[in-house]
Write an enzyme that holds these catalytic residues in place. Structure first.
Site, PDB file in Angstrom:
ATOM      1  N   GLY A   1       0.817  -5.115   0.746  1.00  0.00           N
ATOM      2  CA  GLY A   1      -0.434  -5.359  -0.189  1.00  0.00           C
ATOM      3  C   GLY A   1       0.080  -5.739  -1.550  1.00  0.00           C
ATOM      4  O   GLY A   1      -0.786  -6.461  -2.067  1.00  0.00           O
TER       5      GLY A   1
ATOM      6  N   GLU B   1      -0.079  -9.409  -0.811  1.00  0.00           N
ATOM      7  CA  GLU B   1      -1.402  -9.651  -0.794  1.00  0.00           C
ATOM      8  C   GLU B   1      -2.122  -9.683  -2.067  1.00  0.00           C
ATOM      9  O   GLU B   1      -3.098 -10.558  -2.401  1.00  0.00           O
ATOM     10  CB  GLU B   1      -2.123  -8.733   0.046  1.00  0.00           C
ATOM     11  CG  GLU B   1      -1.718  -8.883   1.694  1.00  0.00           C
ATOM     12  CD  GLU B   1      -2.340  -8.033   2.592  1.00  0.00           C
ATOM     13  OE1 GLU B   1      -1.796  -6.724   2.236  1.00  0.00           O
ATOM     14  OE2 GLU B   1      -3.081  -8.153   3.469  1.00  0.00           O
TER      15      GLU B   1
ATOM     16  N   GLU C   1       4.291  -5.347   7.414  1.00  0.00           N
ATOM     17  CA  GLU C   1       3.254  -4.096   7.854  1.00  0.00           C
ATOM     18  C   GLU C   1       3.507  -4.141   9.196  1.00  0.00           C
ATOM     19  O   GLU C   1       3.647  -2.803   9.892  1.00  0.00           O
ATOM     20  CB  GLU C   1       1.740  -4.508   7.685  1.00  0.00           C
ATOM     21  CG  GLU C   1       1.330  -4.269   6.235  1.00  0.00           C
ATOM     22  CD  GLU C   1       1.620  -5.666   5.377  1.00  0.00           C
ATOM     23  OE1 GLU C   1       2.478  -6.419   5.655  1.00  0.00           O
ATOM     24  OE2 GLU C   1       0.999  -5.712   4.483  1.00  0.00           O
TER      25      GLU C   1
ATOM     26  N   ALA D   1       0.879  -1.142   0.150  1.00  0.00           N
ATOM     27  CA  ALA D   1       0.193  -0.131  -0.081  1.00  0.00           C
ATOM     28  C   ALA D   1       0.887   1.380   0.131  1.00  0.00           C
ATOM     29  O   ALA D   1       1.918   1.108   0.465  1.00  0.00           O
ATOM     30  CB  ALA D   1      -0.937  -0.064   1.412  1.00  0.00           C
TER      31      ALA D   1
END
Ligand code: DAK
Length: 257
Positions: free
Chosen positions: A108, A111, A131, A65
Site C-alpha cells: 500500500g 500504491e 502482497e 497496509a
C-alpha cells in the site's frame, strides 16, 4: 488540527504531510489513512497552498497496509471499513501531489506513491508490491496503475514474483520522475512543488485532471470503443468477404462496404 500519525506543515506555498508511525515502518493503519486524507483535503481547500508533498522518513516511506490491523479482519469487515478507499479520494484532489520517497515503499505504500501525480525518489528508495507473499493482491490500485507505469511484463514480475525495484530501476522504467541523493530528495520534491505552485492554478488543475484522465480512464473507454468498432465491422460486407475468402483459400475482393 492535531494529528497522531502524520505531521503537517506549510513551507512557502507547499503543503507537506509526513507519515509518522516510525515504530511500525509507517504502516498505513486506519487512523493514519484518515489523518492523511484529512490533511490533504485541508491543503487542497487552502488558497495559500499550490501543491502538496507526501513524504515519510529517510529509511522508510511506508511498509504498506497495516498487516497487524488486517490480520484478524473478516472479508465483511474489510469491505465495510474499506480503509484504502482513501486512495480514491486522493485521486480526486485538485492540486498536484508529489510523493517524496526514501527507503521502502512497499505494498500500500507503493500504491500510495503511485496514486500521487509525481514521484521524487532518493537513491535509497525501493519499490515493491509483496502482497502475494501474504496471500492477497494489491488492493489500492497497484494491479491497475503499475502496468500503466512500467508496462505489463515488469508489473507481472513485481506483483507475482515480488520483484522489487531500486530507485535507478524505477527511474529507468518510468515509475519515478527523478532520483537524487538521500540528503536532497525532500528539497527536490519541495522545489518541484514550489514550481507547480507558481504556475496558473486553474491551468495546473486542468492539466492534472486531463493527464490523469488519459492515464486512468481512457484505457477502459478505449477498450469499450474498440469492442463497439469491432461489432460495427462485423456488419460489413468486407468482413464477410474476408472471412469467407480465408475459408475458401482465396484472395478477398474488397468493396469498401
Ligand atoms: N504492517 C504492520 N506492521 C509492520 C508492517 C506492516 N506492513 N511492516 C513492518 N511492520 C512492523 C514490524 O512488525 C515490526 O514491528 P515490531 O516487531 O517491532 O512490533 C516493525 O514494524 C519493524 O519492522 P521490521 O522489524 O520488519 O523492520 P525491518 O527493517 O527488518 O524490515 C520491512 C522493514 C519494511 C522490509 C519489513 O518490515 C517488511 O517487509 N514489512 C512488510 C511489508 C509488506 O509485506 N507490505 C505489504 C503489506 S500488504 C486493500 C488495498 C490494499 C491493501 C490491502 C487491502 N483493500 C482495498 C481492501 C494493501 C496491502 C498491503 O500493503
Amino acid at each position: 488540527m492535531i494529528y497522531e500519525t502524520v505531521l503537517t506543515e506549510i513551507r512557502g506555498r507547499v503543503g507537506i504531510v509526513t507519515l509518522n508511525r516510525p515504530q511500525a515502518m509507517n504502516a498505513l493503519d486506519h487512523r493514519l489513512l484518515n489523518e492523511l486524507m484529512d490533511a490533504l483535503n485541508a491543503f487542497d481547500q487552502n488558497d495559500a497552498v499550490g501543491a502538496m508533498v507526501i513524504t515519510g522518513g529517510e529509511k522508510i516511506f511506508a511498509a504498506g497496509a497495516d498487516i497487524k490491523e488486517m490480520a484478524e479482519k473478516t472479508p465483511q469487515q474489510m469491505m465495510n471499513g474499506d480503509p484504502l478507499a482513501v486512495f480514491d479520494k486522493l485521486r480526486a484532489l485538485g492540486k498536484p501531489v508529489i510523493a517524496a520517497v526514501s527507503g521502502w515503499a512497499l505494498g500500500g505504500g507503493c500504491e500510495l506513491a503511485l496514486s500521487c501525480d509525481m514521484i521524487v525518489a532518493s537513491e535509497s528508495a525501493r519499490f515493491g508490491l509483496p502482497e502475494v507473499t501474504i496471500g492477497v493482491i494489491p488492493g489500492a490500485g497497484g494491479t491497475q496503475r503499475l502496468p500503466r507505469a512500467v508496462g505489463k511484463a515488469l508489473a507481472m514480475e513485481m506483483i507475482i514474483n515480488d520483484r522489487r525495484l531500486t530507485a535507478q530501476e524505477a527511474l529507468q522504467h518510468g515509475l519515478v520522475n527523478r532520483v537524487v541523493p538521500v540528503s536532497d530528495y525532500l528539497n527536490e520534491a519541495l522545489e518541484l512543488a514550489e514550481d507547480i505552485a507558481s504556475r496558473a492554478p486553474l491551468a495546473v488543475r486542468a492539466a492534472k485532471r486531463m493527464i490523469n484522465a488519459s492515464y486512468e480512464s481512457l484505457l477502459a473507454d478505449g477498450l469499450a470503443e474498440e469492442r463497439r468498432a469491432f461489432y460495427r465491422l462485423f456488419e460489413t460486407e468486407d468482413r464477410k468477404e474476408g472471412m469467407t475468402a480465408f475459408v475458401e483459400k482465396r484472395k478477398p475482393e474488397w468493396k469498401g462496404k
